[in-house]
Structure formats: structure tokens, C-alpha cells
Design an enzyme around this catalytic site. Structure first.
Site, PDB file in Angstrom:
ATOM      1  N   LYS A  54      52.820  26.183  25.702  1.00 52.83           N
ATOM      2  CA  LYS A  54      52.792  26.955  26.952  1.00 52.83           C
ATOM      3  C   LYS A  54      52.602  28.431  26.606  1.00 52.83           C
ATOM      4  CE  LYS A  54      52.644  26.591  31.346  1.00 52.83           C
ATOM      5  NZ  LYS A  54      51.584  25.790  31.949  1.00 52.83           N
ATOM      6  N   SER A  71      48.414  22.594  34.957  1.00 49.52           N
ATOM      7  CA  SER A  71      49.744  23.100  35.293  1.00 49.52           C
ATOM      8  C   SER A  71      50.073  22.747  36.744  1.00 49.52           C
ATOM      9  CB  SER A  71      49.820  24.604  35.043  1.00 49.52           C
ATOM     10  OG  SER A  71      50.736  24.885  34.022  1.00 49.52           O
TER      11      SER A  71
END
Length: 626
Positions: free
Chosen positions: A193, A394
Site C-alpha cells: 500500500k 482499492s
């Protein structure tokens, strides 16, 4: 005297009669001229002119007249990919259109999936034995991928074509924040991430580099394969691995180099190009200039060819751009706005629903709001499909989890299952200025969060726990939707981004396909046969927005050249300013937990939709870096 008066009145009457007669003749002649000259709003027999003065997007943004006035800049033109595909398919079977002209002189690009869809529509036009001609002064990657599907590709003698490939560098602010003594407090889950790395590092981490390299190499492989398929004679290997030798062999003449490498077919001025079109479709006797040809523009053609409406409706909701809280959009995915559109459509007795996603994600809260609204449709026992465009990562994947079937293309970017938040505190900045804080707490959380005095360890721990819990929620949604255990979802999560092909192998995607395949599957599941039509929820532009767009952007009739290769390369400055402003807004914009994909290429997320934030922050960044 009476006789003279009668004679006078007779003469006056004759005069009035003659004046009336001449006026009638004059206005009749004027009417005949005006009706004989083709109206600009009428379809002409000749060419369909696609003057792409801007970017291809999934959904056009709403124009804010006050923002346009204060910025002093003309809004960028936006062309919905589905409109272009529909226009080309209608042109392929309409005898009024004998050729398609692609004016790419001011084309600023679009996502790889969109360009491939438009390219396939151009192939269908050519299959109908109608020529497609493309013209530009300078072709970039996106323009070249689109032009490659033309039967004739023209380039200006002072222009050229450069294929750079995906990738590049992004900005990191850890050094600047250290110098300013700003503490960027990062809370995240996922080794990959990377959305918070610009605030915590001065360079790319090894996991982020590994992920980006794999993603870009796959996208590049797909790009080269698509370009080679459209233009088999193009020497792609040479122009991408030996660009200097390729240009030197043409003595620095980029237009000649493009011709020698098979990227273009003809070198000529715009007048030469237009004369070629005249040879194919005839001369426009009402046009201005020696090389005018009869043509119909996109807006007029779309108005003349509306989508058919037989049978029962299948709804399409578009989630395009960053997912944000509130009513934002279209062009930005405001969670409240999209949820309201879905709830209003519950009364429309839809036979099915397709969720079209072209988003790098954003607010977790807004993503969940959209997901809940989709589930309310699913509770109506109708089939739900997701069609992924360039990006569905996402939060874009979060809203996709209710689907019965997920469609994506090999070039689609998806995954990035992870969550983060970043909050700046200024205790060190305040101390350096001689400002300190002190007080009395009754609990470890008293007075927290304190952006000036800093966070207590307990506050940090609670915020990190909140993010970790949000990640578990994400895994639960993915696991339930895709039939995976928590550990299986976690193994392909951790914020890692996947191309569509790999995502299919990992079961994040069910099958390859675009909107047409998603709609056909939905219709089949609803047992509709061919008796159905598409309803795009909330996408009909108002008359006010249409007039404002026409006034501010125009139709390209008076637009100048798009510039040469140097101008193309220099135009990147604006995107850098946009990136800096967006990064600053993400740090200082008081956003909640985020499921956002920073690794997704900007061009894939939609250039037009990744706009800099409004307000004081954008103005400061523009002053500093503009």
C-alpha cells in the site's frame, strides 16, 4: 384637385404594392438561401469528423462556471468513450457517412482500455469498407494507439511521433516535511500500500517498486501487442529500444522517422490532408476554404442517433474518478450522489444493473455507501454485473464486491486491497517557532487529537487499530464475494495492484470483456433475449451544462494547432502541478480512512478526472510551482 388626389393615392398604392412585392421576394430568396445552406446542426452526407480536442473519459465532469471564470483557463474537452464507440458503430452502417476523420492535433489522451474499445470500433468502420483517416502534428503514446487503427495516418512535416511507454517517477515529500518539521502520521495495512509513501519516504520502497515494475511491464506488453496488431509494419522494437539511433537515421526529422518506422503513412500539411479527404468524400460547396469537405460533428451525429429503447431497462451506474464523500460529480464519484441515484432507480423496475467502474478508489465511507446501495438492488433479485474500465482498484474494487459477475480487460488495473490514513501534526513546527503546549489530562485521550501538541501513544494505537479493522472489513467483503478465506484474500491483498489478466487468474475477476459483454450477460441472466435497452443513471447533462460547455470549449472549429513534439513534452508541467496539489490535499485535506491506489498510472485513472483540488491549497501550489 379631386382627380389629382385620386391619381396620387393610386401611385402611392402602386408603390406600396411594389415595396411589399419586393420585400416578399427578398425574404423568399433569403429563406431559400438559408434553407439551401446546410445547417451546422444537421447531418451531412460525407465524413464523420471526430475532432478530439481534449481527453477520453468514462464520464464527463460538470463544469463549474465560477471556477472556470476565476481560473482564467478554458476547461479541457472531454469525450465519453461510450459516445465515441456508439457514434462509430452507427457510422459503420449509415450510408450518409462515407469516411471517418480523426483530428488528433489537440488530443490529450485517455485510458488504455478506452482507447482499445474505440480502436475496435474504428476497425468495424473499416470492415464496412469505409476509410478512416487520422491527422496530428505530434503523436504521443495514446494518440498513436488510436491512430494505429486508421487506414491512413498523416503527420505534419514539422511534427512526429514519440512512443515513450508507461512508467516514470513521482514526487516524495519526506525531506520537505522534515525541513518544515511536519510530522506526517501514517496509519496503513499492506506491504504494497504505497499511497502513503510520498509522505514517509524520500524514495520508492522495494515492495512498491516490485509491484510497479510488474504492472507497468504488463501494460507495456499489452500496448505493444495492440499497436502491432493494428499496424503490423510498425518497427516498435526499434523505436522503443533504440530511439536515438532511430531519430538519427532520419537526420533528426521526426516526421520522416515516424514514416520510416511505419508509424504513419503520409507526411503532409493540414491542407494536404484535407485535400485527400475531399478526394474521398467530395468538396463542400458551402464550406470555407479550398479544401472544405462535407462533414458531421460528434454532437450532431449523437443527437441524430440516440440509443434505442426497446423492451425492459438495464440500468448502468457509473463510478468514475476518485471516490469522495458527499454529492460531488459527475466525473468524480461522490458517494452520496451515486447512492441517491441508485436508490431513485429502485422504483424503475430495472431488469438488471451494471456497475461501470473507472476509479482508483478513495474514501472508505463513500465506497461503503455505494456498495450498500448496490446491495439494495441485489435484494430485488436482479442480476448485478461489474464492468471494469481502465482502473477499478482499492475503493474501486470495494464497490465491485456485490457483483454476481465481474468483467475486466487485460489492461484493466485492479486489486490494491488495502487501507490507509495520514494525518499531519505540527508539534515540532510549533516548537521551532517557540510555541509549546502543556496541560492536564484526565485520560490518555483528553484533548486528543492535538495537531499542535502531538498525539499520545494511545491515540496512535487507536487510529492504527481502526485502520486494521477497516482492512479486515475489506477482506471480509472480498472473501464473501469471491468465495475466498480471509487468508486467501489477504494473500492477494496487502495493497498490491494487479493487471486484469493476473486478476482473472487470482479470481478477483470472472472473465474478460467490456460493457457490451457485461450488458449481454445481465440480459441473459434476466431472460430478456434481445428485448432490452440501457438506461444510464443520472448521466443526462442539463441544457445549461451543454450550453456552458459549448460556450467555454466550443466545437473545435476555430482551434489552432496542438503544437509540435516539444509542445507535447512541455505540457507535462501542468500535470506535475496537479500532482503536487493533489498530494498536498491528501495530506492536509482532513480526509478519513482511504482505500486509494496511488500506484495506478495517472493516465489510466483518467487525466481529466484527476484534477487538482479547489480552494486555497490549489492556489498556493499553483503560485509556488506554476
Amino acid at each position: 384637385m379631386q382627380f389629382a388626389g385620386k391619381v396620387w393615392r393610386l401611385l402611392v398604392g402602386i408603390k406600396d404594392g411594389l415595396v411589399l412585392l419586393f420585400m416578399l421576394l427578398f425574404f423568399s430568396a433569403l429563406f431559400a438561401v438559408l434553407t439551401a445552406r446546410p445547417s451546422p446542426a444537421a447531418v451531412r452526407d460525407g465524413a464523420l469528423l471526430l475532432d478530439l480536442n481534449g481527453v477520453v473519459v468514462e464520464e464527463r465532469t460538470r463544469i463549474d462556471p465560477l471556477e472556470a471564470l476565476l481560473s482564467g483557463q478554458t476547461p479541457m474537452g472531454e469525450y465519453q468513450a461510450r459516445d465515441l464507440v456508439h457514434a462509430l458503430d452507427e457510422a459503420a452502417g449509415d450510408e450518409r457517412i462515407s469516411a471517418v476523420v480523426l483530428d488528433l492535433d489537440r488530443f490529450m489522451g485517455g485510458g488504455q482500455v478506452h482507447l482499445q474499445e474505440i480502436g475496435e470500433a474504428l476497425d468495424r468502420v473499416r470492415a464496412a469498407e469505409k476509410p478512416v483517416l487520422a491527422y496530428a502534428t505530434a503523436y504521443g503514446d495514446d494518440g498513436m494507439l488510436l491512430a494505429a487503427h486508421a487506414s491512413e495516418v498523416w503527420v505534419n512535416p514539422l511534427g512526429g511521433a514519440i512512443v515513450a511507454g508507461p512508467g516514470g517517477e513521482r514526487l516524495y515529500y519526506a525531506g520537505l516535511l522534515d525541513r518544515l518539521k511536519v510530522n506526517a502520521r501514517v496509519y496503513k495495512v499492506g506491504d504494497y500500500k504505497s499511497a502513503v509513501e510520498p509522505y514517509s519516504r524520500a524514495d520508492m520502497s522495494d515492495p512498491a517498486r516490485e509491484n510497479a515494475r510488474a504492472l507497468y511491464e504488463t501494460l507495456w506488453e499489452e500496448y505493444r501487442a495492440n499497436l502491432k496488431k493494428a499496424r503490423p509494419a510498425a518497427d516498435i522494437e526499434r523505436i522503443t529500444t533504440q530511439p536515438v539511433a532511430w531519430i538519427d537515421a532520419a537526420n533528426g526529422d521526426l516526421a520522416t522517422a515516424a514514416l520510416q518506422a511505419g508509424l504513419v503513412d503520409e507526411i503532409g500539411t493540414r491542407a494536404d490532408f484535407e485535400q485527400r479527404v475531399v478526394e474521398l468524400v467530395g468538396e463542400d460547396e458551402w464550406g470555407d476554404g479550398a479544401n472544405s469537405y462535407p462533414h458531421t460533428r460528434l454532437a450532431v451525429w449523437l443527437e441524430d442517433n440516440p440509443l434505442p429503447t426497446p423492451g425492459r431497462p438495464i440500468g448502468v451506474i457509473t463510478v468514475a474518478g476518485e471516490i469522495v464523500d458527499g454529492e460531488a460529480g459527475p466525473g468524480v464519484a461522490g458517494g452520496d450522489r451515486i447512492a441517491e441515484l441508485l436508490d431513485e432507480a429502485l422504483e424503475d423496475e430495472l431488469a438488471g444493473l451494471v456497475v461501470r467502474v473507472d476509479s482508483p478508489g478513495g474514501s472508505v465511507l463513500a465506497s461503503e455507501l455505494i456498495r450498500d446501495a448496490v446491495l439494495r438492488h441485489k435484494a430485488q433479485d436482479i442480476p448485478i454485473a461489474v464492468s471494469m474500465a481502465n482502473v477499478a482498484a482499492s475503493g474501486g474494487y470495494w464497490v465491485s464486491t456485490p457483483a454476481d459477475r465481474i468483467f475486466a480487460e487485460p489492461e484493466t488495473i485492479t486489486g490494491s486491497i488495502g487501507i490507509f490514513a495520514v494525518i499531519p501534526t505540527f508539534e515540532e513546527t510549533a516548537a521551532a517557532a517557540g510555541v509549546t503546549s502543556d496541560g492536564v489530562r484526565t485520560t490518555p485521550l483528553s484533548g486528543q487529537p492535538d495537531l499542535i501538541g502531538g498525539f499520545t501513544p494511545e491515540t496512535d494505537a487507536i487510529l492504527q487499530a481502526f485502520i486494521e479493522n477497516g482492512y479486515e472489513d475489506f477482506l471480509d467483503r472480498v472473501g464473501e464475494a469471491r468465495g475466498m478465506t480471509r487468508d486467501q484474500a489477504d494473500a492477494i491483498g496487502q495493497g498490491r495492484v494487479w493487471d486484469g489478466g493476473t486478476a482473472r487468474q487470482l479470481r478477483l475477476v470472472d472473465e474478460y470483456g467490456g460493457m457490451e459483454e457485461a450488458l449481454a450477460w445481465t440480459a441473459a441472466q434476466a431472460d430478456l433475449g434481445s428485448d432490452w435497452h440501457v438506461v444510464y443513471l443520472g448521466t443526462n447533462p442539463s441544457t445549461y451544462d451543454t450550453l456552458l460547455r459549448q460556450w467555454l470549449i466550443g466545437d473545435g472549429e476555430e482551434a489552432g494547432s496542438g503544437g509540435d513534439v516539444f509542445a507535447r513534452m512541455a505540457s507535462g508541467q501542468a500535470s506535475v502541478v496537479t500532482q503536487i496539489a493533489a498530494d498536498a490535499d491528501r495530506l492536509l485535506g482532513a480526509k478519513g480512512a482511504q482505500a486509494y491506489c496511488l500506484a495506478c498510472p495517472a493516465s489510466q485513472a483518467g487525466q481529466s478526472q484527476a484534477k487538482a483540488p479547489d480552494g486555497w491549497l490549489a492556489r498556493i501550489v499553483a503560485l509556488l510551482f506554476g
